[in-house]
Write a protein that holds these residues in place. Structure first.
Motif, PDB file in Angstrom:
ATOM      1  N   GLN A 171      48.427  -6.605-126.319  1.00  0.00           N
ATOM      2  CA  GLN A 171      47.427  -6.852-127.361  1.00  0.00           C
ATOM      3  C   GLN A 171      46.097  -6.183-127.033  1.00  0.00           C
ATOM      4  N   TYR A 172      45.655  -6.299-125.784  1.00  0.00           N
ATOM      5  CA  TYR A 172      44.346  -5.772-125.404  1.00  0.00           C
ATOM      6  C   TYR A 172      44.411  -4.379-124.777  1.00  0.00           C
ATOM      7  N   GLY A 173      45.602  -3.892-124.504  1.00  0.00           N
ATOM      8  CA  GLY A 173      45.726  -2.572-123.894  1.00  0.00           C
ATOM      9  C   GLY A 173      45.247  -2.544-122.454  1.00  0.00           C
ATOM     10  N   ILE A 174      45.630  -3.564-121.695  1.00  0.00           N
ATOM     11  CA  ILE A 174      45.204  -3.668-120.294  1.00  0.00           C
ATOM     12  C   ILE A 174      45.900  -2.610-119.450  1.00  0.00           C
ATOM     13  N   ASP A 175      45.152  -1.944-118.592  1.00  0.00           N
ATOM     14  CA  ASP A 175      45.724  -0.928-117.691  1.00  0.00           C
ATOM     15  C   ASP A 175      45.848  -1.433-116.252  1.00  0.00           C
ATOM     16  N   PHE A 176      44.872  -2.255-115.819  1.00  0.00           N
ATOM     17  CA  PHE A 176      44.906  -2.794-114.462  1.00  0.00           C
ATOM     18  C   PHE A 176      44.507  -4.271-114.491  1.00  0.00           C
TER      19      PHE A 176
END
Length: 579
Positions: free
Chosen positions: A505-510
Motif C-alpha cells: 500500500q505504501y510502497g515500502i522499500d526498507f
C-alpha cells in the motif's frame, strides 16, 4: 575622587556629535562579543561530521531539494514542511543553494550573521531610549547571552529571524524612518508572519496618546502615515497566507485538540493544562511568559526599573530616558492582544505564547540594560559628589561597578554548557551512508528513534518519524496518524497478509528495526507510541504470545545491521511471507 569621576564620566557619557568615537568603541565591543559567542556556537556545529540543530531537522532537510531536485520525490512529509515554510525563509536558502552553499552548511553559519545584525539593531534601539553607549553595549550583550542560551537563533528556523528583523523594525519606527521601517515590516511578513500582526498592533497603538488624564488621538501626522502605509503593506504580505488553500489544512479546533493525546499535559505537544497558572502564564505554547524570560539570570535586575524611576533623585541619569521608551509598552500591549486573540482562535494564529515570548525578551533586555546603567550612574554620582578623597564611598562605587561588569560580561563562564544551541549528533555513519547509496526514491518504514536523522543525513524519505509529528493541521496530521497506526499494526501483527498489504500500500522499500523492537518492553517504554490507537492492540498481541510476522524475515532479509539496528529489504519480506 578624580578616578571615580573619570570612570563615571566614561561609563555613563551620553551621545553627542563630539562623542562619535565613544559610541563606535562600545558598538565595536558589542559586535566583538557577538562574534565571540557565535564562534563558540560554530565550534559545536562543526565538531562532528553528522551534526544538525534539533529543530533544523524539520525545517531544513527538505531544502536539499534545492541542491538535487530528485530528492524526496512525492514525499508527504517534505511537501508539508515546504508548504508551511515562509516565502522569505525558503527563498533565502534557495538563493544560498544557487550560489553553491549547501543548506546544511548554511544553517550552521547563518546564526553568526543573524547575531551580528541583531546586535547592531539592539545597540542602536537602546540608544534611542537612553543615549548612553554603554547601555547599548549591556543590552546587546544580554541579548546575545540570551540568544546563545536558548536554541532559537541556532535553529535558523523562521523564528530565528525575528531577532534581527523585528529589532530593526522597532529601531526604524523609533527614528520615524518610513522606508526602512516598511522594509522591515515586509521582511517580518516574509520570514515570521505571526509578528507582522504584532507590528500592526503597534502601529495602531501609536495613533493614541495620553493627554489631559485620558487617551486621545495622536496629533502627530507621522503616526498616521506609518499606520496607513504599514497596515497596507502588512495586508499585502499576509494576503497569500489568508488565501492559502493548502491540502494540509485546516487547523484542529479547540474542541478537537482537547480530545487528542498529543495536547494533554503528558503529550509530546502539551498544551491544555488543568492548572490555570500553567495554562495562562508559564505553559509552553499556551503561557504568556516563557520560562527563559530571565535567562540569563542577570535579567532579573530589570524588575528594579520602576523603583529606580521612583528614586530618580538618587539616579539622575533617569532624566535622560527618552519618551521613545513608550514603544516598549506599545510592544507589550500589541503582543498581549495577539496572545489573547490566538487563544480565542486556537491554532489558527498558531501558538499564543509565540506572540509574547520574543516581545517580552526584547523588553526585559532593554529595561535591564537601562536599569544597570542607572545603578552604575547612581553609585558613581553618589561617590563623586560626596567624597573629597579616596574613601569608603569610592571603594563601594568601584566594587559595585566591578560586580556589575563581572556579572554581565563573565556570566557565560558560570553556565555549564555555553552556548546551549541544541545540536544533535548522528552517530550511525554507516547507516546513513548505506541509505545514501540507495536509489533516491526509496521509502523507509520505522518507529526507531534513529529515523529522525535519516532525511537529514541520508537524504532519503521516511514513512513517519517522531520529529515530524506536528499535530496542528488536520490535513497533514490525520494522514500522519493513519500512517503511524498502520505501521505499528503491521510491525506487530502475526498476520502475514496484513504485513504484505501494508508494504504494498505504501510502497515500502526498507524496514528499519531496533534490535529489541519486537518485545513488549520496547513498546511499553516508548511513551510517544502510547498516544496512538494501534499500540494497545500491538501490546495485547505480544502479551498473548503471538509472534509478529516480521520476526521471521529478520534472518533472511537483513541488508544492513549494527549493534543497535537491523535494516530489512521490504520486497524480500513480501516474498518470504508469501512463501
Amino acid at each position: 575622587m578624580v578616578l571615580i569621576a573619570r570612570l563615571h564620566k566614561f561609563l555613563t557619557a551620553t551621545v553627542d556629535r563630539k562623542s562619535r568615537s565613544h559610541t563606535i568603541f562600545w558598538l565595536t565591543l558589542s559586535l566583538t562579543f557577538a562574534a565571540l559567542y557565535a564562534f563558540l556556537g560554530l565550534k559545536q556545529a562543526f565538531r562532528a561530521e553528522y551534526m544538525v540543530q534539533d529543530d533544523a531537522r524539520q525545517h531544513v532537510f527538505w531544502m536539499m531539494r534545492f541542491v538535487d531536485p530528485e530528492l524526496f520525490p512525492n514525499d508527504f512529509i517534505a511537501n508539508y514542511f515546504q508548504s508551511v515554510a515562509p516565502a522569505g525563509y525558503s527563498t533565502l536558502y534557495k538563493l544560498a543553494a544557487t550560489v553553491g552553499i549547501h543548506p546544511l552548511f548554511f544553517h550552521k553559519i547563518l546564526p553568526l550573521f543573524l547575531a551580528l545584525i541583531s546586535t547592531y539593531y539592539c545597540f542602536c534601539l537602546c540608544l534611542e531610549m537612553l543615549p548612553v553607549p554603554m547601555t547599548g553595549f549591556i543590552a546587546s550583550l544580554l541579548l546575545n547571552q540570551h540568544m546563545w542560551m536558548t536554541d532559537d537563533l541556532a535553529s535558523t528556523t523562521p523564528r530565528a529571524f525575528i531577532y534581527p528583523i523585528f529589532l530593526g523594525f522597532l529601531y526604524y519606527l523609533s527614528r520615524s524612518s518610513l522606508l526602512p521601517c516598511l522594509g522591515a515590516i515586509a521582511l517580518i511578513g516574509l520570514f515570521y508572519p505571526p509578528y507582522a500582526l504584532v507590528a500592526a498592533g503597534i502601529l495602531v497603538l501609536r495613533l493614541l496618546c495620553w493627554k489631559n488624564g485620558g487617551l486621545r488621538l495622536s496629533g502627530d501626522r507621522t503616526n498616521y502615515l506609518f499606520c496607513t502605509t504599514g497596515l497596507g503593506l502588512i495586508f499585502l504580505v499576509m494576503l497569500p497566507y489568508a488565501l492559502d488553500n493548502s491540502e494540509f489544512g485546516p487547523t484542529y479546533t479547540a474542541a478537537e485538540a482537547k480530545q487528542m493525546a498529543e495536547f494533554v499535559p503528558s503529550g509530546r505537544n502539551a498544551f491544555f493544562r488543568p492548572n490555570p497558572k500553567d495554562y495562562w502564564l508559564t505553559g509552553r505554547g499556551s503561557g504568556m511568559f516563557p520560562k527563559s524570560l530571565f535567562t540569563p539570570v542577570t535579567h532579573c535586575v530589570g524588575l528594579l526599573f520602576p523603583l529606580l524611576l521612583f528614586l530618580r533623585s538618587a539616579f539622575p541619569l533617569a532624566n535622560q530616558i527618552q519618551s521613545k521608551i513608550w514603544l516598549l509598552l506599545q510592544l507589550f500591549l500589541a503582543s498581549s492582544a495577539m496572545f489573547f486573540a490566538a487563544h480565542a482562535t486556537i491554532f489558527k494564529l498558531y501558538q499564543p505564547g509565540r506572540y509574547t515570548a520574543y516581545s517580552l525578551r526584547f523588553i526585559v533586555v532593554l529595561i535591564t540594560a537601562i536599569a544597570l546603567t542607572l545603578i552604575i550612574d547612581g553609585v558613581g554620582y553618589w561617590a563623586s559628589t560626596t567624597a573629597t578623597t579616596f574613601d569608603i564611598k569610592n571603594l563601594v562605587a568601584l566594587i559595585t561597578t566591578a560586580i556589575i561588569a563581572i556579572a554581565v560580561v563573565f556570566y557565560p563562564c558560570l553556565v555549564e554548557k555555553f552556548p546551549t544551541v541544541g545540536y544533535v549528533e548522528g552517530k550511525m555513519s554507516g547507516l546513513y551512508k548505506f541509505f545514501e547509496q540507495q536509489p533516491k526514491d526509496i521509502l523507509i518504514a520505522s518507529i526507531a528513534p534513529e529515523t529522525d536523522h535519516l532525511p537529514t543525513f541520508s537524504q532519503r524519505s521516511v514513512l513517519v518519524a517522531k520529529e515530524y509529528a506536528v499535530p496542528y493541521q488536520k490535513g497533514y496530521y490525520s494522514k500522519y496518524r493513519q500512517r503511524l497506526n498502520d505501521l505499528i499494526r503491521a510491525q506487530y501483527t502475526p498476520d502475514r497478509a496484513v504485513l504484505q498489504n501494508f508494504i504494498n500500500q505504501y510502497g515500502i522499500d526498507f524496514w528499519m528495526l531496533d534490535r529489541h523492537a519486537l518485545s513488549l518492553q520496547y513498546v511499553k517504554d516508548d511513551g510517544w507510541l502510547n498516544q496512538f490507537d494501534s499500540t494497545p492492540e500491538a501490546m495485547l498481541s505480544i502479551q498473548q504470545g503471538k509472534i509478529p510476522a516480521l520476526a521471521s524475515a529478520i534472518t533472511s532479509c537483513t541488508v544492513f545491521q549494527n549493534e543497535v539496528l537491523v535494516v530489512l529489504d521490504a520486497p524480500c519480506i513480501v516474498k518470504l511471507t508469501r512463501n
